[in-house]
Write a protein that holds these residues in place. Structure first.
Motif, mmCIF file in Angstrom:
data_model
loop_
_atom_site.group_PDB
_atom_site.id
_atom_site.type_symbol
_atom_site.label_atom_id
_atom_site.label_comp_id
_atom_site.label_asym_id
_atom_site.label_seq_id
_atom_site.Cartn_x
_atom_site.Cartn_y
_atom_site.Cartn_z
ATOM 1 N N ASP A 67 -63.021 77.432 110.557
ATOM 2 C CA ASP A 67 -61.619 76.814 110.617
ATOM 3 C C ASP A 67 -61.930 75.775 111.705
ATOM 4 N N ARG A 68 -62.668 75.945 112.767
ATOM 5 C CA ARG A 68 -62.838 74.641 113.515
ATOM 6 C C ARG A 68 -63.444 73.525 112.912
ATOM 7 N N PHE A 69 -64.574 73.925 111.859
ATOM 8 C CA PHE A 69 -65.207 72.693 111.125
ATOM 9 C C PHE A 69 -64.066 72.020 110.142
ATOM 10 N N ARG A 70 -63.214 73.225 109.632
ATOM 11 C CA ARG A 70 -62.301 72.540 108.724
ATOM 12 C C ARG A 70 -61.091 71.607 109.406
ATOM 13 N N THR A 71 -60.901 71.782 110.523
ATOM 14 C CA THR A 71 -59.951 70.831 111.201
ATOM 15 C C THR A 71 -60.807 69.526 111.816
ATOM 16 N N ALA B 294 -58.307 76.279 101.420
ATOM 17 C CA ALA B 294 -56.907 76.022 101.816
ATOM 18 C C ALA B 294 -55.842 76.457 100.941
ATOM 19 N N ARG B 295 -56.522 76.941 99.711
ATOM 20 C CA ARG B 295 -55.289 77.408 98.859
ATOM 21 C C ARG B 295 -55.511 79.027 98.695
ATOM 22 N N GLU B 296 -54.729 79.458 99.699
ATOM 23 C CA GLU B 296 -54.960 81.193 99.578
ATOM 24 C C GLU B 296 -53.482 81.364 99.156
#
Ligand code: ATP
Ligand code: MG
Lengths: 326, 270
Positions: free
Chosen positions: B105-109, B268-270
């Motif tokens: 999640d950190r990487f994805r922001t 991102a598409r949960e």
């Protein structure tokens, strides 16, 4: 950039997880340089909203813009402008605190020296200098939390998202964080802050939004929200738990709304309109029922009262109901 | 179309490529920095192939007849490939852990390249495999392995092993992003990779297998890679085999790397 558009803009945001409707048409707006407090009971949709605003999750419907960019179509533009400290720490357990922060800086494409400079400054600011070189897995919960907050600031973001940032912090760390949040706003950053501590929202937020079941149920400044509840509050603490029921009966006769009972504190709290003679009448009624108050207090409503009046579920200090970190 | 959102100039391709490589290096470094904390993993990753070398050399080896070479000479190529294939899936297990723990999640922001998040651990794993190959080689030499390869053939063999490690790791990424659960990745690694590694020419000559099985074994990628490495180490004239092996690796990467990136973006598409 973004001077003419709100820093955070969400309109009619919908998000479903299977049959759970996490967001049901959420609207949020925050002007640049302001602090927006988002309140809501467990499961209200706060974390889901933060994850959508920070590009981690796609909305099913609605329009979402951060710093003037669309989170779905321009995620990279958004990512260069935001910082996130999520509800659960997102740091590397095996790296040291300093290595974590430098890595974030490098991935933000800062030159190495600048990444190190910012890492050291943030470690100092968050009181982590002494443990900077220890692997994060040896940190306490609060230290990890502070490191995660520091990581969200490495990029000096234009819009900062903090999901329950002070949960698990000791009082000193909490005050330091409040100070840091105010500094961020003062340097022009926009801050969205979710919290279960209502005094925190009261202290920090320019605007407060209360959400429940994925939708905004009230918004305004802290004072505006308190005015919505109206009147004053009367808190009565009794000596024994067995007295609570009688106390409720005595107080409800004079109240303008339902009583809230805190069994652990042996306290009953009711909204009242403070007309002359009312307090004397309350005391007489308590006496008539043989209830001896330990503490008897008249006060202005707090955000806690607003929260309890607006939402069905009680506000706990921490989210321990819906721990689905996805 | 939404008209209020701002537009920006697209980033030129060469700059994107530069940053993708730079990001991948930062993430690789993250995994290399883990090494001092992960001695158990390193020990088990090294001990397993050592046990295999000793077991096959001294326990099973006597029962296996290899016409063209001594069994230890036959065996080493198989052990190298087998351990690289099994080890390759550990990266997938790590990625599944990261997905659960939230560092992803950190990487994805951050405005970083998705490919870098995935390539970082893979490059680190490939370097680890290089180390493990070295340990096994030393042990092999101690128990009678006598390769006859030229310096060029050595480079070819090691290059091919690293290419295999790299390719298998991308399969691990795809699996991790699909199931997102470390235990499930481990099970998949065992159920799929174990038969592939053993139903190959790694430990026994294909000719000793039932005739219906031989064509399958002969053409599956592990056999192709083992034959190529063996040919290089024992100076066989193997013709196109190294190129076939390399083609398998390239093919796996060409499919799995883009697929991983697509799956990563779909988080991102949960
Ligand atoms: N990944 C997921 N899969 C399924 N349901 C989810 C997922 N994430 C959230 N939910 C559901 O969506 C609703 C909103 O959850 P969310 O985490 O946004 O609440 P919250 O306001 O942050 O609560 P808390 O105060 O407990 O942190 C809840 O009913 C939750 O169970
Ligand atoms: Mg939450």
């Amino acid at each position: 950039m973004g001077a003419h558009s709100p820093a955070i803009l969400a309109r009619g945001v919908v998000k479903r997880f299977g049959t759970t409707q996490a967001l049901a048409g959420l609207d949020l707006t925050a002007e640049p340089g302001t602090i927006l407090g988002v309140l809501g009971p467990n499961g209200a949709g706060k974390t889901t909203a933060v994850r959508i605003l920070t590009t981690l999750l796609r909305p099913d419907a609605g329009r979402v813009e951060v710093a003037g960019f669309d989170v779905v179509r321009q995620p990279d533009q958004v990512r260069t402008r935001i910082g996130l400290a999520g509800q659960y720490a997102t740091v590397d357990e095996l790296l040291s605190g300093r290595e974590n922060l430098v890595m974030v800086g490098r991935l933000f494409h800062l030159p190495r020296a600048e990444a190190r400079r910012r890492a050291d400054a943030l470690l100092e600011r968050f009181g982590l200098t002494d443990v900077a070189h220890r692997p994060v897995k040896t940190y306490s919960g609060g230290m990890r939390r502070r490191l995660d907050l520091a990581a969200s600031l490495v990029t000096e973001p234009q819009v900062l998202f903090l999901d329950e940032p002070t949960t698990g912090l000791d009082p000193r760390s909490r005050l330091t964080l409040w100070e840091i949040i105010r500094e961020q706003a003062a340097r022009g950053a926009t801050v969205l802050l979710t919290t279960q501590y209502l005094d925190e929202a009261d202290q920090l937020a320019d605007t407060i939004v209360v959400i429940d079941h994925g939708r905004v149920i009230a918004s305004g400044t802290a004072d505006e929200l308190k005015d919505q509840v109206g009147g004053d509050r009367l808190d009565v603490t009794v000596a024994a738990e067995s007295d609570l029921e009688d106390a409720v009966r005595a107080l409800e006769r004079h109240a303008t709304g339902p009583a809230h009972v805190d069994v652990a504190q042996r306290q009953v709290s009711v909204p009242i309109r403070n007309v002359p003679g009312l307090l004397a009448a309350v005391v007489r009624d308590l006496d008539a029922r043989n209830v001896r108050p330990l503490d008897f207090r008249l006060r202005r409503p707090t955000l806690d009262d607003v929260f309890l009046a607006l939402t069905s579920a009680p506000a706990g200090p921490a989210g321990d109901e819906c721990e689905e970190a996805a | 179309m939404n008209t209020t959102a701002m537009t920006v100039d697209p980033v030129p391709v060469y700059r994107r490529l530069y940053w993708a490589l730079a990001d991948a290096w930062v993430v690789t470094r993250r995994h290399l920095l883990h090494i001092p904390q992960q001695h158990e993993q390193w020990i088990s990753a090294t001990v397993q192939p050592i046990i295999f070398v000793l077991l096959f050399r001294y326990v099973f080896g006597g029962a296996i007849v290899t016409p063209e070479a001594s069994y230890i000479n036959f065996l080493m190529a198989g052990i190298f490939v087998q351990s690289v294939v099994m080890e390759g899936m550990t990266g997938g297990i790590g990625l599944a852990h990261d997905l659960k723990r939230g560092i992803i999640d950190r990487f994805r922001t951050l405005p970083m390249a998705p490919s870098a998040v995935l390539a970082g651990p893979i490059v680190a794993d490939t370097l680890r495999n290089l180390f493990i190959i070295g340990v096994m080689l030393a042990l092999g030499l101690a128990v009678g392995f006598r390769p006859e390869a030229s310096a060029l053939a050595w480079c070819g063999a090691i290059g091919l092993l690293l290419a295999t490690s790299f390719a298998v790791s991308w399969i691990g990424s795809v699996v991790a992003l699909l199931v997102r659960d470390p235990e499930a990745v481990q099970v998949m690694a065992f159920v799929v990779m174990m038969p592939l590694a053993f139903a190959s020419s790694a430990f026994v000559p294909v000719e000793t297998m039932p005739s219906w099985l031989q064509p399958i074994v002969r053409h599956q990628p592990v056999t192709v890679i083992v034959d190529a490495v063996r040919g290089l180490l024992l100076a066989h004239t193997t013709g196109a085999a190294p190129w076939q092996a390399l083609a398998w690796c390239a093919g796996i990467v060409a499919v799995c790397a883009p697929l991983s990136v697509v799956l990563y973006r779909r988080l991102a598409r949960e």
